[in-house]
Design an enzyme around this catalytic site. Structure first.
Site, PDB file in Angstrom:
ATOM      1  N   LYS A  22      45.068 -16.797 -13.336  1.00 17.83           N
ATOM      2  CA  LYS A  22      45.029 -15.790 -12.254  1.00 17.83           C
ATOM      3  C   LYS A  22      45.176 -16.476 -10.894  1.00 17.83           C
ATOM      4  O   LYS A  22      45.971 -16.053 -10.060  1.00 17.83           O
ATOM      5  CB  LYS A  22      43.704 -15.041 -12.297  1.00 17.83           C
ATOM      6  CG  LYS A  22      43.364 -14.257 -11.050  1.00 17.83           C
ATOM      7  CD  LYS A  22      42.059 -13.495 -11.153  1.00 17.83           C
ATOM      8  CE  LYS A  22      40.844 -14.326 -10.842  1.00 17.83           C
ATOM      9  NZ  LYS A  22      40.547 -14.488  -9.417  1.00 17.83           N
ATOM     10  N   ASN A  23      44.414 -17.576 -10.693  1.00 13.36           N
ATOM     11  CA  ASN A  23      44.374 -18.196  -9.371  1.00 13.36           C
ATOM     12  C   ASN A  23      45.582 -19.066  -9.062  1.00 13.36           C
ATOM     13  O   ASN A  23      45.659 -19.655  -7.986  1.00 13.36           O
ATOM     14  CB  ASN A  23      43.076 -18.979  -9.205  1.00 13.36           C
ATOM     15  CG  ASN A  23      41.883 -18.027  -9.126  1.00 13.36           C
ATOM     16  OD1 ASN A  23      42.055 -16.812  -9.013  1.00 13.36           O
ATOM     17  ND2 ASN A  23      40.686 -18.571  -9.236  1.00 13.36           N
ATOM     18  N   CYS A 117      32.323 -10.178  -0.396  1.00 16.92           N
ATOM     19  CA  CYS A 117      32.175  -9.666  -1.758  1.00 16.92           C
ATOM     20  C   CYS A 117      30.792 -10.086  -2.240  1.00 16.92           C
ATOM     21  O   CYS A 117      30.012 -10.681  -1.503  1.00 16.92           O
ATOM     22  CB  CYS A 117      33.277 -10.220  -2.654  1.00 16.92           C
ATOM     23  SG  CYS A 117      33.094 -11.975  -2.967  1.00 16.92           S
ATOM     24  N   ARG A 122      32.677 -14.686   2.624  1.00 15.22           N
ATOM     25  CA  ARG A 122      34.096 -15.006   2.394  1.00 15.22           C
ATOM     26  C   ARG A 122      34.935 -14.889   3.677  1.00 15.22           C
ATOM     27  O   ARG A 122      35.894 -14.142   3.758  1.00 15.22           O
ATOM     28  CB  ARG A 122      34.682 -14.110   1.295  1.00 15.22           C
ATOM     29  CG  ARG A 122      33.891 -14.005   0.017  1.00 15.22           C
ATOM     30  CD  ARG A 122      33.849 -15.290  -0.797  1.00 15.22           C
ATOM     31  NE  ARG A 122      35.118 -15.708  -1.322  1.00 15.22           N
ATOM     32  CZ  ARG A 122      35.647 -15.278  -2.469  1.00 15.22           C
ATOM     33  NH1 ARG A 122      35.016 -14.363  -3.143  1.00 15.22           N
ATOM     34  NH2 ARG A 122      36.792 -15.746  -2.904  1.00 15.22           N
ATOM     35  N   ASP A 306      33.493 -21.650 -10.415  1.00 16.01           N
ATOM     36  CA  ASP A 306      33.850 -20.508 -11.266  1.00 16.01           C
ATOM     37  C   ASP A 306      33.315 -20.644 -12.685  1.00 16.01           C
ATOM     38  O   ASP A 306      33.454 -19.720 -13.478  1.00 16.01           O
ATOM     39  CB  ASP A 306      35.377 -20.339 -11.313  1.00 16.01           C
ATOM     40  CG  ASP A 306      35.920 -19.887  -9.968  1.00 16.01           C
ATOM     41  OD1 ASP A 306      37.143 -19.908  -9.787  1.00 16.01           O
ATOM     42  OD2 ASP A 306      35.111 -19.539  -9.094  1.00 16.01           O
ATOM     43  N   ARG A 399      39.232  -7.985 -13.824  1.00 18.11           N
ATOM     44  CA  ARG A 399      39.981  -8.625 -12.734  1.00 18.11           C
ATOM     45  C   ARG A 399      40.419 -10.019 -13.118  1.00 18.11           C
ATOM     46  O   ARG A 399      41.387 -10.545 -12.579  1.00 18.11           O
ATOM     47  CB  ARG A 399      39.098  -8.728 -11.484  1.00 18.11           C
ATOM     48  CG  ARG A 399      38.643  -7.408 -10.936  1.00 18.11           C
ATOM     49  CD  ARG A 399      37.942  -7.575  -9.607  1.00 18.11           C
ATOM     50  NE  ARG A 399      38.776  -8.373  -8.702  1.00 18.11           N
ATOM     51  CZ  ARG A 399      38.450  -8.601  -7.429  1.00 18.11           C
ATOM     52  NH1 ARG A 399      37.321  -8.129  -6.951  1.00 18.11           N
ATOM     53  NH2 ARG A 399      39.231  -9.291  -6.657  1.00 18.11           N
TER      54      ARG A 399
HETATM   55  C1  EPZ Z   1      39.401 -19.536  -4.492  1.00 20.31           C
HETATM   56  O1  EPZ Z   1      38.793 -18.638  -3.584  1.00 20.31           O
HETATM   57  C2  EPZ Z   1      39.401 -18.819  -5.830  1.00 20.31           C
HETATM   58  N1  EPZ Z   1      40.187 -17.592  -5.729  1.00 20.31           N
HETATM   59  C3  EPZ Z   1      37.961 -18.500  -6.228  1.00 20.31           C
HETATM   60  O2  EPZ Z   1      38.011 -17.902  -7.523  1.00 20.31           O
HETATM   61  C4  EPZ Z   1      37.167 -19.815  -6.315  1.00 20.31           C
HETATM   62  O3  EPZ Z   1      35.837 -19.525  -6.636  1.00 20.31           O
HETATM   63  C5  EPZ Z   1      37.249 -20.534  -4.966  1.00 20.31           C
HETATM   64  O4  EPZ Z   1      38.639 -20.744  -4.599  1.00 20.31           O
HETATM   65  C6  EPZ Z   1      36.562 -21.904  -4.995  1.00 20.31           C
HETATM   66  O5  EPZ Z   1      37.152 -22.700  -5.980  1.00 20.31           O
HETATM   67  C7  EPZ Z   1      41.543 -17.678  -5.772  1.00 20.31           C
HETATM   68  O6  EPZ Z   1      42.117 -18.752  -5.853  1.00 20.31           O
HETATM   69  C8  EPZ Z   1      42.291 -16.377  -5.690  1.00 20.31           C
HETATM   70  P1  EPZ Z   1      37.631 -21.090  -0.736  1.00 20.31           P
HETATM   71  P2  EPZ Z   1      38.890 -18.929  -1.996  1.00 20.31           P
HETATM   72  O7  EPZ Z   1      38.419 -20.681   0.455  1.00 20.31           O
HETATM   73  O8  EPZ Z   1      40.118 -19.657  -1.671  1.00 20.31           O
HETATM   74  C9  EPZ Z   1      34.445 -20.912   2.766  1.00 20.31           C
HETATM   75  C10 EPZ Z   1      37.404 -16.415  -9.169  1.00 20.31           C
HETATM   76  O9  EPZ Z   1      36.308 -16.238  -9.713  1.00 20.31           O
HETATM   77  N2  EPZ Z   1      35.557 -20.488   3.642  1.00 20.31           N
HETATM   78  O10 EPZ Z   1      37.968 -22.353  -1.428  1.00 20.31           O
HETATM   79  O11 EPZ Z   1      38.601 -17.651  -1.290  1.00 20.31           O
HETATM   80  C11 EPZ Z   1      34.133 -19.864   1.704  1.00 20.31           C
HETATM   81  O12 EPZ Z   1      33.284 -18.865   2.222  1.00 20.31           O
HETATM   82  C12 EPZ Z   1      37.485 -16.589  -7.681  1.00 20.31           C
HETATM   83  O13 EPZ Z   1      38.509 -16.507  -9.775  1.00 20.31           O
HETATM   84  C13 EPZ Z   1      35.329 -20.335   4.999  1.00 20.31           C
HETATM   85  O14 EPZ Z   1      34.212 -20.521   5.484  1.00 20.31           O
HETATM   86  O15 EPZ Z   1      37.662 -19.908  -1.793  1.00 20.31           O
HETATM   87  C14 EPZ Z   1      33.474 -20.683   0.624  1.00 20.31           C
HETATM   88  O16 EPZ Z   1      32.109 -20.869   0.954  1.00 20.31           O
HETATM   89  C15 EPZ Z   1      36.137 -16.356  -7.019  1.00 20.31           C
HETATM   90  N3  EPZ Z   1      36.357 -19.939   5.802  1.00 20.31           N
HETATM   91  C16 EPZ Z   1      34.198 -22.035   0.711  1.00 20.31           C
HETATM   92  O17 EPZ Z   1      34.826 -22.061   1.999  1.00 20.31           O
HETATM   93  C17 EPZ Z   1      37.616 -19.717   5.302  1.00 20.31           C
HETATM   94  O18 EPZ Z   1      38.529 -19.375   6.088  1.00 20.31           O
HETATM   95  C18 EPZ Z   1      35.281 -22.223  -0.350  1.00 20.31           C
HETATM   96  O19 EPZ Z   1      36.097 -21.060  -0.330  1.00 20.31           O
HETATM   97  C19 EPZ Z   1      37.830 -19.887   3.922  1.00 20.31           C
HETATM   98  C20 EPZ Z   1      36.792 -20.281   3.107  1.00 20.31           C
END
Ligand code: EPZ
Length: 420
Positions: A22-23, A117, A122, A306, A399
């Site tokens: 998915k990701n 969420c 996020r 995850d 999802r």
């Molecule tokens: C990706 O989400 C994945 N989703 C998530 O999978 C996964 O848990 C996550 O990466 C971490 O590996 C997809 O790829 C579609 P991040 P993403 O930006 O990119 C903070 C699942 O279960 N952050 O790496 O949204 C954020 O709040 C899903 O399949 C900011 O502060 O995660 C988090 O604490 C859930 N500002 C940390 O960074 C930003 O602009 C990591 O988030 C962006 C992120």
């Protein structure tokens, strides 16, 4: 609303084929915006999030045909509406992935701010800062990111203050058509980022350093059509391997990527599973109550957030004490209260869960899914609980897991999907 009824206590045995990731499919679908032509994307999983991304691209004017294998031909040459509406974005945060490609190709974008969420607020500040770094003017108006780069994006140096997977993917897709060179420091190293780069490179993008924390992109004028098959889903595979470990069964999972599962396989071995890798994929056998496994989540190549919920379920039936630290998201323990209702002995202190394994096992109970991976952990708990566990709000599961009850029933589980 669909529910799953899970009759626990059965060992899982047999073989499984992993679905597409998915990701990885989500950013690759978004990358089609970069093309003034059509591309074919294969091995896409049948998931609600994928459907949402397809709807989003269609709403902007992309034309697509999906065949019976869910292979997709997508043509964005007539895409003329660089607007990602809130109605779609609110159902899937990963819609933010259209920001970079829209700016890169159309020099403008209007993308609804994705809400938070269950697992956290996020924010997308890192995505916005990075587009500004590449020359975009961005305002937040009425809950929308309104971005413009009238002369197109210019290459720049992006330094992420913390690792962001989709932020890195957005930056890469913004850089591929930007004028000049873009460097990304503190880039995410996730295999799904590497998969996106492999697809973009097939389209003619000039990208170097994927899989490391420094990526360099030399902008090109245009990309070429390509035919790309998405990698297997390492989190789906890890989830099923954990399920088989918990039920003391044995499984062969056909997949060609054991290397990206290394931290998950290492932890399952500590739990006591016997794991063999061959050219077909991964074979796992488990014949005893699992050992407790300490976990601390972090960006790749360390243990993936995850898989955290699934390992709390495993630790709940292990023969000892364990500690699980969630370092990536601020609220990713929504499954814990539900597992406690099933007899789990878990104490939360800040971002740490302390678990005392209950070797008498868990007890079936009606539980509620709250987010994708929390739901998976409740299904795993239901597989080992005495009695029939009812998991509500399983749209969260749909999802991210393709036909979860079918795949687990193929291994001998007894799960029924009911609509009430
Ligand atoms: C990706 O989400 C994945 N989703 C998530 O999978 C996964 O848990 C996550 O990466 C971490 O590996 C997809 O790829 C579609 P991040 P993403 O930006 O990119 C903070 C699942 O279960 N952050 O790496 O949204 C954020 O709040 C899903 O399949 C900011 O502060 O995660 C988090 O604490 C859930 N500002 C940390 O960074 C930003 O602009 C990591 O988030 C962006 C992120």
């Amino acid at each position: 609303m669909d529910k799953l009824l899970i009759s626990g206590g059965r060992s899982l045995e047999g073989s499984l084929r992993a679905s597409g990731a998915k990701n990885s499919a989500l950013p690759i679908l978004a990358s089609s915006i970069l093309l003034k032509d059509k591309m074919t994307i294969r091995n896409i999983p049948h998931l609600n999030d994928i459907t949402t991304m397809i709807e989003l691209l269609s709403s902007m004017g992309a034309e697509m045909t999906v065949d019976e294998n869910m292979d997709l031909e997508i043509n964005s040459s007539n895409l003329e509406n660089p607007l990602a509406r809130y109605e779609l974005v609110k159902t899937m945060r990963a819609s933010i992935l259209v920001l970079g490609p829209l700016l890169s190709r159309y020099h403008e974008a209007e993308v609804a701010l994705p809400g938070g969420c269950a697992i956290g607020s996020r924010p997308v500040n890192l995505h916005i800062d990075c587009m500004r770094q590449l020359g975009a003017e961005i305002d937040i108006v009425d809950g929308y990111i309104k971005a413009k780069a009238k002369d197109g994006l210019k290459g720049g140096n992006i330094n992420f203050s913390n690792v962001t997977v989709t932020g890195t993917e957005n930056a890469i897709m913004a850089g591929v058509l930007a004028k000049g060179t873009t460097t990304i420091s503190n880039a995410a190293k996730e295999p799904e980022v590497v998969d996106l780069v492999a697809c973009l490179r097939k389209m003619g993008a000039k990208i170097f350093g994927e899989g490391t924390d420094r990526i360099e992109i030399n902008g090109v004028n245009a990309l070429e059509p390509c035919d790309y098959s998405v990698m297997a889903d390492r989190i789906e595979i890890g989830t099923y391997l954990t399920a088989v470990t918990m039920t003391k069964g044995n499984v062969s999972i056909k997949c060609s990527l054991p290397s990206v599962l290394e931290t998950i396989l290492d932890k399952l071995k500590i739990a006591g599973a016997n794991i063999q890798i061959d050219e077909e994929g991964i074979n796992l056998e488990m014949d005893k109550i699992p050992n407790p496994v300490n976990i601390s989540t972090a960006p790749f190549p360390l243990f993936p957030t995850d898989m955290q919920a699934q390992f709390i379920a495993l630790n709940s039936i292990s023969k000892g004490k364990s500690k699980v630290i969630e370092n990536v998201f601020e609220n990713r323990f929504m499954h814990v209260q539900e597992l406690i209702r099933m007899g789990g002995n878990i104490r939360l202190e800040g971002n740490t869960a302390y678990i005392e394994g209950n070797t008498k096992g868990l007890i079936a109970a009606p539980v509620m899914a709250t987010d994708l991976r929390a739901s998976a952990s409740l299904v795993l708990a239901g597989l080992v609980a005495k009695g029939q566990t009812k998991v509500d709000r399983i749209y969260h599961i749909d999802r991210g897991y393709e036909r979860i009850e079918e795949k687990l029933n193929l291994l001998g589980a007894n799960i029924e999907r009911v609509s009430e």
